[in-house]
Every structure is written in C-alpha cells, then in structure tokens.
Design an enzyme around this catalytic site. Structure first.
Site, PDB file in Angstrom:
ATOM      1  N   ARG A  86       0.819  -1.215   0.000  1.00  0.00           N
ATOM      2  CA  ARG A  86       0.000   0.000   0.000  1.00  0.00           C
ATOM      3  C   ARG A  86       0.847   1.257   0.000  1.00  0.00           C
ATOM      4  NH1 ARG A  86      -4.434  -0.024   4.680  1.00  0.00           N
ATOM      5  NH2 ARG A  86      -4.676   2.084   3.824  1.00  0.00           N
ATOM      6  N   HIS A  87       0.274   2.320  -0.550  1.00  0.00           N
ATOM      7  CA  HIS A  87       0.870   3.646  -0.436  1.00  0.00           C
ATOM      8  C   HIS A  87       0.669   4.119   0.994  1.00  0.00           C
ATOM      9  CE1 HIS A  87       1.441   7.973  -1.129  1.00  0.00           C
ATOM     10  NE2 HIS A  87       2.064   7.625  -2.226  1.00  0.00           N
TER      11      HIS A  87
END
Lengths: 394, 394
Positions: free
Chosen positions: B226-227
C-alpha cells in the site's frame, strides 16, 4: 572545501528521485539552486509528514539548497533560465518525457548556452521507447522491474520494498553519472546528456537473479529470508523476536551445533552438509527454533558472539539510528531548520578521508534566494527583478 | 572513448560489493585490474550458478576486467602491488576491517607511492566503531538497517529484499564517491580515502521512514504494497494475477470509478476523499477486486490506459528483460564469453548522450593478464616474472 565545491547545479526536479540526487551533490559542497514554480513550488512541499504547515519530508531532502522561483511556462522565464545556464555546470530534471521539450529546456536547447553542460534527465522508463511516457510511481516501477516478484515468501504475495527504492536508486545512479561526467569534462571540456530510467536501474541491479535466469532458464522466485544456497541462513524465532543466523560453511555449522549443545548434528544424516541441510530445511529450522524459542534475541547474539557464529538482531530504523555504532560513527546529524524546527537526518553516507561531508544548511523557503541569485548571476537590479515578479515570471 | 577511459583501477575486492562497483567503472571505460590470490582467486569464481566449471555469476560481475595474481601475504607481492599503485588512479578493497592493515595495503601505506590515489574501502559497518569487524552478510546488514522491518505485510514477518541490495547499494555509493573524488583530484591533485559502510548506505536511504520517525516518534511499520497516504494505491487481485492500480488524486479516482462503471463511488460517503478511502481501505479493496477478479491483467491495463488510470502488471525479471520497451531501449547485452559461453547481461543502466556505455569484454581467467600487466607497468621481463611465479608471489 567539499569534493564538489564550486559546482553549480540548477535543479528543476520535484519530489524524490531528482531532489535525492541533488541532496547527495549538495552534501559534497555543490551549490544547488532549486528552480521552482512561482506560488506552488516543489510538490514535496505539500507532502507529509508536516510540522505546522511545513513538510519535514521536503526539509530533509532539500537541506542546504537555495530556492528561486521561475515560471518556465513563460518565455521570459525560460530566457532567465538560459542566462543562468551560462554560469552553471549541471542541470537536473525529472519531468515526464516530453515536458522539457514543450518548455524549451531540453539538453539541446540549453547546451547552446553552455557547451560543457552536464544535463541529467531522470524518468520512470527513460527518454525513449514505448513506455517513455507511462506513469512511473515507485510502486509501478518496482512491480514491473521483477523486484516485487522476487521479494517475499513462497506462499505469500509479491512484496514492495518498504521504501521508494525505485526513485532513490535512480537518484543515486544520477549522482554517480553526473560526477563521472564532471570528471570527464575537466579533461575534455565536453558536456553530456544523461538519461536515467528508474525501471532500468532496478532491473540492472538484479545480478543474482540475472545469472540464475541465464543458467536455469527461469528466475528463482520468492525465497523469503532464506539464503539461495546455504542453510541455516535465515531469520529464526527467538523468545522475544526474530534473530538472523548466518551459517555459510561447515566450520560455522559445527560452532552453531556446539553452541546449541547438539554437537551430534554435524554427523546427522539430515544435516551433515550444506546441500543436505538445504534439502531438509524445515527440520533444520525446527531444531534451531526449539533451541532459540527459549532464549531472548539479546542472549542469542551474545552467545553467538562468543561462539564465532554470525548472528544479528532485526532492528527497526529507530534502533538502527540509536545504536552505539551509529552514535560513535556520527551517522545522524541534527539540523535546526528555521521553518520546521530541529530534526535528525542521515546525510550522504560516505566518509571522505575520515570526514563526513554534509551541508549543515537549512531547507529553503520558496523563492527565498531569487533576488540574490538573479542579482549575482545575471546582474539584475531590484527594480528589474520586481518588474519580472509583477509580470508573473518569478 | 568512455567517460572514465584512461582511469586505472587496482581491484583487490571479492564477491559482490567491490566487484559490482568496479563493473560500473569498467562499463565507463576504466581499466580495471583484478588483483587475485594465486591458485584460488576471487571467491565468486566458486559461487554458482555454473556452466561447466565456470561461474556465470562471476562472469557477469567481472566482464571487461583484467586479472593478475599476486600473493599479498608475501612481502614481495606487496612490493609489486606498491609499484603498480604508482601507475594507478584508484584502489578498491572490501576486506573485513583490519585485514588491509595486516597485509600492509591500507590507504596510508599506498598513498606514499601515489599522492593522488583514490582509495575506496567497502565494508559491512565501516572502518571504525564497535561493529567495524562484525560479520556483514547482506542478510545481516538488511536486518540491522531497519529495511527488513519495513518490508512486508502488517500480519506477516519482516522481509528481506529479494536481491543483495546491501552489497549492491554500497557498491553504487562507492562508484559515485570514486567518481566525485576523481573529479576533485583533477582540480586539486589530492587523493582521498573513501569509507563506505553497507549498513550506513541502507540506513541513509530510508528517507520516508526518517521523516515519519521525526514527526510521529515511531517508524510506520510494514504496510505491504500500500501507499502510505493514498488509496487505492496497491496491488489488486485480477482473474489471472496481480495488477497495480495507482490513484494519487481525486481526478484519477473519478476515472477509475467511471472505468469500473461505478461513477457513484465518488459521492459514496466511504470513498468520497482520499482520507475516507484510506480509512475504509478493506471496503475499497473489495469493490475494486470484485470488478478486477473477472478480468485479466492485460485487459485491465488496456482499459486503464484508455481511461487515464495509472496501472501496471507485476512482471518477473524474465518478463521485464523481454518486454518490448527493454528490447527497443537495448537494455540487455549479449556477451560471448570464451569460458562460460554466450550469456545475457544488463550493464550499467545510464545512457550518456544517447550512448549505452558498456564494455563488451569477457571476464578474465584467473591471472590471465599477469605477464602483460607486470611487463607493461613494471617493465619486468618474462624471466623475472617466471622467477616470481616460482617463488609463489604470482
């Protein structure tokens, strides 16, 4: 005097790959002038984490640089840039390919004003080829490079490196190639256009996987934290966390066996050689973890140190920065920035003849050096600068 | 003429960090002379994968270098090395700290014979400090740097990067600092001792985690793919594999919603802003995967391209090397090595004014250039060389 003192860098780059590259150059004493969009500036100024309204992320990546504003969508802004190029050594940009062309600030445009110019372009996939203008976030580049497919456990998903190594490695290749080109320019007077692709940097560094692909016709896939050949060489569960144990040869395995008070392991038909231990990896792990799970990481490391068995803790960044070793090496520098306050930062990591080169400067407020730089470099007086500002050029 | 043509490097290093560094210098035209132990040579000669008796791994990392043998445990061998240093520009070593002292080949020892010498030491933890002589395998350095703790999924274990980035990044910092020091020497005549630590290189590159630690007082921990801030920005399950979708702003989210034929998502109270989508990440993922799981990765990428949504496949190294982009960019070079046969390799990845600098040379057989180098550089005739060989010096 820094190794790159006297080198002037015009830095048109934003966010990470380009600014990381120029932070390395600035640490060695280069005069890095950020050329930012009036009003807005580098996108990283609005990327967190923040203290108050100011980005600590930006401050860390831009310490010791100067900042001028210049509207490169305005012909007069581009004219000012071209004048600045006459007095510069290096230009760095990380626009999406095509943007420098539209603005009129390509290597071809600028070298007419400075034949010895070293011009670095960093992009996701390079300046040419079918993917040149594809979006190039770090996650995308890691995914396409093969590195995510190679990182993680056999029964788990492909895994991103937990830091933006696509950008950072490209910035480092950029700093290397700029430095090599500056060396060559000292001898020949010639400039260079450097084309760095994040994707290609990450692909090029997969040397182990490249050699395995050549010989086996396929990549090795994900092996977790195991060594590709040697066993035991992995992270193991101790009572209070994971500990790395690294056995690279039979002598070390004998020491490990003695340390666990299981000297018979060296003759055990499942473990008597490295290939056997690799074939019987689950059993090997079970033996080690049944011993390790009753001891703390710290005790295991201490015992391993006495026994001559390579072992190590898994530290998080805070532990790594706070370790006695990092303290004694002076790894962390404290910067008292007038905008974000005091923060710790790790500058470029190389010691030059025992000296830790780094700028102790602050990160710049947007455009704070515009008057100075245009005054010094172009001889513009404050009336002329104010007129350009009114015109929207600065 | 390469960017580093005319630069002579005496390479005392073994296995990976040092040889990777000098492979980058060789690609730019430096004359790299491997100085190897008689009889045995670089340990990488006996590391797989092999073709016949020859290591493809060694061949890849040592293309275009020359090889001489020299017994540095013999005073006459050290005397020969000192003579060679007079005609060299750079020395590279990656001994465990203390070994160069024992052999008498430190920077202090050698600079007496060449004041402008650039001498690079690469080690696990640097030349000083309490961990200086600790064992420094790549796994150990990755574990202690904080990178393993940052790589992987929240519910999974810390994860090693699936390539030896501890060694490789240190080699790249080495090549950068050597190039900068050569630039400075052109201006000042002065040499430098460069001290590169694998541990410190990896710590220094964790810029995002450093800034988060400063502001939040703790490192962010593992977030999988994930960012850290934006959602959806991750790898998602499609019908036949994973696909990366990278939504960095509201405009792109609207395009994604339209592409999935769910335009109402932009007003959905769970998904109407980036912070909301991050708070409701599991629901966001479920929506995307219920759409994506009925489509192939290829179809999704094609649709995303038309819709202006950044998306990418997860390639393994073979797919990355074989892609149309890599072909058109000439990323892969074929080398026809007389010892290991034909193999593909990715040389240093930077284009210099459109030119892919790389040596097309072969990797050397152990000691194949001893007579040439000692003849050229020291003026020794073949009788004298043969006498040294009989004596066990070569």
């Amino acid at each position: 005097m820094g190794t790159l003192s006297g080198v002037r860098v015009l830095d048109l780059s934003r966010v990470l790959a380009g600014p990381y590259c120029t932070s390395l150059l600035a640490d060695l004493g280069a005069d890095v002038i950020k050329v930012e969009q009036p009003g807005k500036g580098d996108d990283a100024r609005s990327l967190g984490p923040f203290r108050g309204d100011e980005s600590v992320y930006f401050a860390m990546l831009n310490r010791g640089k100067r900042s001028i504003t210049l509207n490169l969508r305005d012909a007069d802004g581009v004219a000012v840039l071209r004048e600045l190029v006459r007095g510069a050594d290096v230009v760095v940009e990380n626009y999406r390919p095509g943007v420098a062309q539209r603005l009129g600030v390509t290597y071809e445009d600028l070298k007419e004003h400075n034949e010895g110019l070293v011009y670095l372009s960093i992009s996701g996939f390079g300046q040419t080829g079918p993917l040149a203008t594809a979006p190039a976030y770090d996650l995308i580049v890691q995914a396409m490079s093969g590195l995510m497919e190679a990182t993680g456990f056999p029964d788990g998903p492909p895994t991103r490196i937990g830091e933006s190594f696509g950008d950072l490695v490209a910035g480092l290749f950029g700093a290397w190639s700029v430095s090599a080109a500056l060396f060559d320019r000292e001898r020949t007077g010639k400039g260079t256009h450097l084309d760095v692709s994040m994707f290609e940097c990450l692909v090029s560094m997969q040397v182990t996987a490249q050699s395995l692909l050549q010989v086996n016709g396929r990549t090795p896939g994900r092996v977790g934290n195991r060594h590709p050949v040697s066993t035991p060489f992995d992270a193991y569960q101790a009572a209070d966390g994971l500990v790395v144990i690294a056995v690279a040869n039979e002598a070390i395995f004998a020491r490990l066996a003695a340390m666990m008070d299981l000297p018979g392991l060296v003759d055990d038909p499942r473990f008597a050689s490295d290939p056997l231990r690799t074939d019987n990896e689950p059993e090997m792990r079970a033996v080690i973890e049944s011993w390790a799970s009753t001891r703390t990481v710290q005790d295991i490391i201490a015992e391993a140190g006495l026994s001559g068995v390579p072992a190590a803790p898994l530290w998080d960044l805070e532990a790594a920065l706070g370790s006695a070793h990092s303290q004694e090496r002076g790894l962390v520098a404290n910067i008292d920035d007038p905008r974000v306050g005091s923060f710790d930062s790790v500058p470029q990591p190389v010691r030059f003849s025992g000296h830790r080169q780094m700028v102790d400067g602050h990160s710049p407020a947007l455009g704070q050096d515009t008057n100075d730089v245009l005054g010094e470099s172009l001889g513009l007086d404050s009336d002329r600068i104010e007129a350009l500002r009114q015109q929207g050029v600065l």
